[in-house]
Write a protein that holds these residues in place. Structure first.
Motif, PDB file in Angstrom:
ATOM      1  N   VAL A 280      -0.193  10.768 -18.808  1.00  0.00           N
ATOM      2  CA  VAL A 280      -0.650   9.419 -19.136  1.00  0.00           C
ATOM      3  C   VAL A 280      -1.590   9.463 -20.329  1.00  0.00           C
ATOM      4  O   VAL A 280      -1.486   8.653 -21.268  1.00  0.00           O
ATOM      5  N   LEU A 281      -2.539  10.412 -20.316  1.00  0.00           N
ATOM      6  CA  LEU A 281      -3.509  10.520 -21.400  1.00  0.00           C
ATOM      7  C   LEU A 281      -2.852  10.952 -22.708  1.00  0.00           C
ATOM      8  O   LEU A 281      -3.289  10.539 -23.788  1.00  0.00           O
ATOM      9  N   ASN A 282      -1.830  11.758 -22.621  1.00  0.00           N
ATOM     10  CA  ASN A 282      -1.205  12.294 -23.833  1.00  0.00           C
ATOM     11  C   ASN A 282      -0.143  11.376 -24.425  1.00  0.00           C
ATOM     12  O   ASN A 282       0.163  11.487 -25.618  1.00  0.00           O
ATOM     13  N   PHE A 283       0.414  10.470 -23.611  1.00  0.00           N
ATOM     14  CA  PHE A 283       1.534   9.678 -24.131  1.00  0.00           C
ATOM     15  C   PHE A 283       1.521   8.220 -23.668  1.00  0.00           C
ATOM     16  O   PHE A 283       1.366   7.311 -24.488  1.00  0.00           O
ATOM     17  N   ASP A 284       1.678   7.987 -22.369  1.00  0.00           N
ATOM     18  CA  ASP A 284       1.951   6.631 -21.880  1.00  0.00           C
ATOM     19  C   ASP A 284       0.820   5.645 -22.167  1.00  0.00           C
ATOM     20  O   ASP A 284       1.072   4.477 -22.493  1.00  0.00           O
ATOM     21  N   LEU A 285      -0.424   6.083 -22.033  1.00  0.00           N
ATOM     22  CA  LEU A 285      -1.553   5.196 -22.291  1.00  0.00           C
ATOM     23  C   LEU A 285      -1.561   4.717 -23.741  1.00  0.00           C
ATOM     24  O   LEU A 285      -1.854   3.546 -24.028  1.00  0.00           O
TER      25      LEU A 285
END
Length: 368
Positions: A280-285
């Motif tokens: 999530v922190l690296n992509f989706d957020l």
């Protein structure tokens, strides 16, 4: 059996949200709120209630990734899929208040969430800040609507004329025109949401185990799309009926409330800080934040979402979903797919958005 439980959960969520939106919308319009404010508050809260119920239920069940993935995935789905589909039905003319106020607030909430979870968790204090933001936002909208109504009555010499919009006329017709029936619909809708959320969370966990993928991916895709069905129905029907303020306001308001209310409540009721998955922190957020930022130049150009822009939104959602599927399976094509997206599609999109924004003054001048 898992498919049956998932389908039953989705049906219960949609029916519950429909009852909640119907009762709350009629009650709000009867109190004199404008269609835009109804879309941004009552309809947005009602259609976000499945996300709220699922996220809180997932946290209480120890499935933090489902809660986080549900909110992030729903916000991406709302803009790219729902606004894209609604714009294909009819170009969505945008109220100036959305450009001036609501879209910047949606971007601000997305950025606030990104800052709060940089330490890889969402603590109770962070959640309280998000919830306080939601309360302040809804309170400000209600105050703004009432103040606007009072100014309008003052200009009309104090006359209290009925607003001529379709929502107000509909609120005064039918078996649910009385406040008691509207309150009953709200209660029944909430009950359906709680029941449906529990079924959906249980079924999604079973899906994750059967398919061998993570709870996060299930939350970002299946659960996010399932809990966003009320937004799909509300926005598509509103666009079809010409209630474009509600179609767009519902999505923007839902995205604000998904972050502030869903994660705010989930973080408060959680016995421990919500851990944020590295994916999530690296992509989706950042995809969620980029999608929110993309809305601003799109809306600035002609103050509408054109059909071709809706088609682009849908194409981007298909690309995002394809990436999630490839990443979940660790497919050999993932590296090439990611390279194409990063080196070609995303730069082309940025250049297009910048060009559209620069051309805006000339469009305005040509319109004169």
């Amino acid at each position: 059996m898992t498919l049956f439980l998932f389908a039953a959960g989705v049906v219960a969520l949609v029916v519950g949200a429909e009852a909640l939106v119907r009762g709350a919308s009629k009650l709000a319009v009867s109190l004199g709120l404008s269609p835009l404010v109804v879309g941004l508050t009552i309809v947005a809260i009602g259609t976000s209630s499945p996300e709220i119920a699922v996220s809180v239920g997932a946290v209480l069940g120890g499935k933090t990734d489902v809660a986080i993935g549900n909110v992030v995935g729903s916000n991406i789905f709302n803009v790219l899929f729902i606004l894209g589909l609604s714009a294909l039905i009819t170009p969505l003319a945008v109220h100036s208040q959305l450009i001036r106020q609501e879209v910047p607030i949606m971007i601000g909430c997305s950025l606030l969430l990104a800052v709060l979870v940089l330490d890889r968790q969402l603590g109770r204090l962070d959640a309280a800040l998000l919830l306080a933001t939601a309360i302040a936002y809804v309170g400000f909208l209600l105050w703004q609507s009432r103040a606007g109504s009072q100014r309008a009555r003052a200009r009309d010499g104090g006359a209290k004329a009925d607003p001529p919009d379709a929502l107000t006329r509909a609120a005064r017709r039918g078996w649910d025109s009385h406040w008691a029936a509207q309150a009953g619909l709200i209660v029944a809708g909430l009950a359906g949401l709680v029941f449906g959320a529990q079924l959906l969370v249980d079924a999604s966990v079973a899906f994750a185990r059967a398919l061998g993928v993570s709870d996060l991916v299930i939350g970002l895709t299946i659960v996010a799309a399932g809990t966003s069905l009320p937004e799909v129905a509300a926005s598509v029907v509103a666009a079809w009926r010409g209630e474009r303020d509600i179609a767009v306001g519902n999505v923007v308001g839902s995205n604000i409330l998904n972050i502030a209310v869903c994660l705010g409540l989930a973080g408060i009721v959680s016995p421990a800080p919500l851990s944020i998955a590295p994916a999530v922190l690296n992509f989706d957020l950042w995809v969620m934040l980029a999608v929110a930022v993309t809305c601003l130049p799109v809306l600035l150009t002609g103050r509408e979402i054109a059909r071709w822009e809706g088609a682009v939104f849908l194409g981007y959602y298909a690309a995002y979903a394809a990436y999630l599927v490839l990443a979940a399976q660790q497919h050999d094509a993932l590296a090439g797919y990611s390279s194409i997206m990063l080196s070609f599609v995303l730069p082309l999109t940025i250049v297009t958005l910048v060009a559209m924004t620069i051309r805006r003054p000339s469009i305005r001048t040509a319109g004169r």
